[in-house]
Design a protein around this motif. Structure first.
Motif, PDB file in Angstrom:
ATOM      1  N   HIS A  90       7.359   6.322  -8.045  1.00 52.86           N
ATOM      2  CA  HIS A  90       7.926   6.169  -6.703  1.00 52.86           C
ATOM      3  C   HIS A  90       9.373   6.656  -6.673  1.00 52.86           C
ATOM      4  N   SER A 114       1.759   9.808   5.072  1.00 51.64           N
ATOM      5  CA  SER A 114       0.682   9.055   4.411  1.00 51.64           C
ATOM      6  C   SER A 114       1.003   7.568   4.306  1.00 51.64           C
ATOM      7  N   LEU A 115       2.264   7.185   4.519  1.00 53.87           N
ATOM      8  CA  LEU A 115       2.635   5.772   4.510  1.00 53.87           C
ATOM      9  C   LEU A 115       2.389   5.219   5.900  1.00 53.87           C
ATOM     10  N   THR A 116       1.334   4.445   6.067  1.00 54.79           N
ATOM     11  CA  THR A 116       0.912   4.015   7.400  1.00 54.79           C
ATOM     12  C   THR A 116       1.671   2.812   7.918  1.00 54.79           C
ATOM     13  N   GLN A 150       7.095   0.179   5.234  1.00 55.06           N
ATOM     14  CA  GLN A 150       7.205   1.106   4.119  1.00 55.06           C
ATOM     15  C   GLN A 150       8.058   2.306   4.495  1.00 55.06           C
ATOM     16  N   TRP A 161       1.800   2.117  -2.402  1.00 56.25           N
ATOM     17  CA  TRP A 161       1.665   3.418  -1.734  1.00 56.25           C
ATOM     18  C   TRP A 161       1.523   4.540  -2.753  1.00 56.25           C
ATOM     19  N   ASP A 162       0.748   5.536  -2.380  1.00 59.70           N
ATOM     20  CA  ASP A 162       0.424   6.646  -3.266  1.00 59.70           C
ATOM     21  C   ASP A 162       1.496   7.721  -3.163  1.00 59.70           C
ATOM     22  N   SER A 222       5.009  -2.032  -4.261  1.00 55.26           N
ATOM     23  CA  SER A 222       4.166  -1.592  -3.152  1.00 55.26           C
ATOM     24  C   SER A 222       3.192  -0.504  -3.619  1.00 55.26           C
TER      25      SER A 222
END
Length: 412
Positions: A387, A23-25, A29, A73-74, A71
């Motif tokens: 995170h 999911s981290l595009t 990241q 990110w989810d 960052s």
């Protein structure tokens, strides 16, 4: 592990990262995620960002700090991928609910408060998190985390909320409700539900047990011996209606009895020896008894009446639960009690194994705290905390998969 051992894992870790962190595009990241996981697994007394960055040849403190604390990110899709991968690998027998604490030196970290701190065994300044783990006797893995927000953090004008990025919709919720929320999330991910196991901090709550039953989730949870219940064969009675006024609702005409009194009735002969697993020092065995009871009290009565559509429609019968009691050799009286929704004809060895399976997540906590730096995070934000625990969960999952793989030598 030393740096050489960690470097040998780069290929396997890269494959794991590609799947779990899909999911981290952004490439940067994923690169920092890979670096952070290696830092967590690398030997070192402290696993906060600065010392990890200094130990790694490609460590960059500023980049790691930005990745973890800032960052956007989810973390949820990452945990979902880990949960799906680990439940397939472990084939869990239970989902264990527990909470763990993170001692803090100041009160500016998100949700930090003076409260009971299990890590210190007393009230102290700390954070507390509720977690759900997939468990067998051979392996386990955290699936979901919820940070407990104390009531004093509910003030929406509190400057600490703004500084720590605590979302406006997040406030104080009882731990048992956080656990239910986490379970609902796991079910929404398509995971097959397992028997829920929890200690008395959760099991004592009749509302928690009711919430599990209403979701068709079986459970076996610890309770205290001073909890009261009616015997299974006790029947509520309503006096004959005299023809005037409101009818008297049915109720139990005998007082409820403490679980320790119910369990001890019949003496030691009512207990039988059970061996539930092989421990490091040999067979684990003790003596147990199974009883059917109807837990009493205001909350069970209210919940039962509400489930029936109101007091007028309720027949007065309290739900039946199975009581598991342990009376160890050498003890003067029973010492441990569990309530379960599993049928009373469930094999006693299975009931005992499930009741005792919480030992496994203590292993999780030790490994994640002492080996992977779960409680070493020095950031203060809501985002950073989530995170960090997600990355620690990923590192723990990676090492667990290697231990389960017969083709590889487990790292030290």
């Amino acid at each position: 592990m030393d740096l050489g051992e960690v470097e040998k894992l780069r290929g396997d870790l890269g494959d794991f990262m590609a799947e779990v962190f899909a999911s981290l595009t952004r490439k940067d990241q994923r690169r920092q995620g890979d670096c952070y996981l290696r830092g967590l697994m690398l030997d070192g007394r402290r696993k906060s960002i600065q010392p990890m960055a200094e130990r790694l040849p490609d460590g960059n403190m500023q980049a790691l700090q930005q990745f973890v604390s800032q960052s956007p990110w989810d973390h949820v899709p990452v945990l979902r991928q880990i949960a799906r991968k680990m439940t397939a690998a472990i084939t869990p027998e239970a989902w264990v609910i527990d909470d763990t604490s993170f001692p803090k030196a100041g009160d500016q970290s998100v949700a930090a408060s003076r409260q009971y701190c299990g890590a210190l065994g007393k009230r102290s300044l700390c954070q507390v998190a509720v977690s759900v783990h997939a468990v067998t006797d051979q392996a386990s893995s955290p699936l979901s985390w919820r940070l407990f927000v104390p009531p004093e953090w509910d003030d929406r004008d509190d400057a600490r909320r703004r500084r720590t990025g605590l979302p406006v919709e997040i406030g104080h919720v009882e731990k048992w409700r956080l656990a239910i929320d986490a379970l609902e999330e796991l079910l929404s991910w398509g995971l097959a539900p397992q028997v829920i196991v929890a200690d008395a901090g959760y099991g004592q709550s009749a509302a928690f047990r009711h919430a599990l039953r209403s979701r068709d989730l079986d459970y076996i949870v610890a309770v205290r011996g001073n909890e009261t219940a009616h015997r299974h064969d006790a029947q509520p009675v309503a006096p004959a209606y005299g023809g005037a006024g409101r009818r008297t609702l049915p109720r139990y005409r005998t007082d409820p009895i403490a679980l320790h009194e119910l369990a001890a009735a019949g003496g030691r002969r009512a207990f039988r020896q059970v061996t539930w697993r092989q421990g490091s020092r040999g067979a684990m065995r003790s003596r147990f008894r199974i009883l059917q009871v109807r837990p009493a009290g205001k909350i069970p009565r209210t919940l039962a009446a509400d489930a029936a559509g109101g007091s007028a429609a309720w027949d007065g019968v309290l739900p039946s639960e199975t009581l598991v009691v342990e009376w160890p050799l050498g003890a003067d009286a029973p010492t441990e009690y569990w309530l379960t929704s599993l049928p009373p004809d469930t094999a006693i060895r299975r009931l005992v194994r499930l009741a005792k399976i919480r030992w496994r997540i203590e292993h999780d906590y030790r490994e994640m705290k002492h080996g992977l730096g779960l409680d070493h995070f020095e950031g203060r934000t809501w985002r950073g905390w989530h995170h960090h625990v997600t990355l620690v969960t990923a590192a723990h999952a990676f090492l667990t998969l290697r231990r389960l793989d017969p083709k590889v030598e487990a790292p030290a």
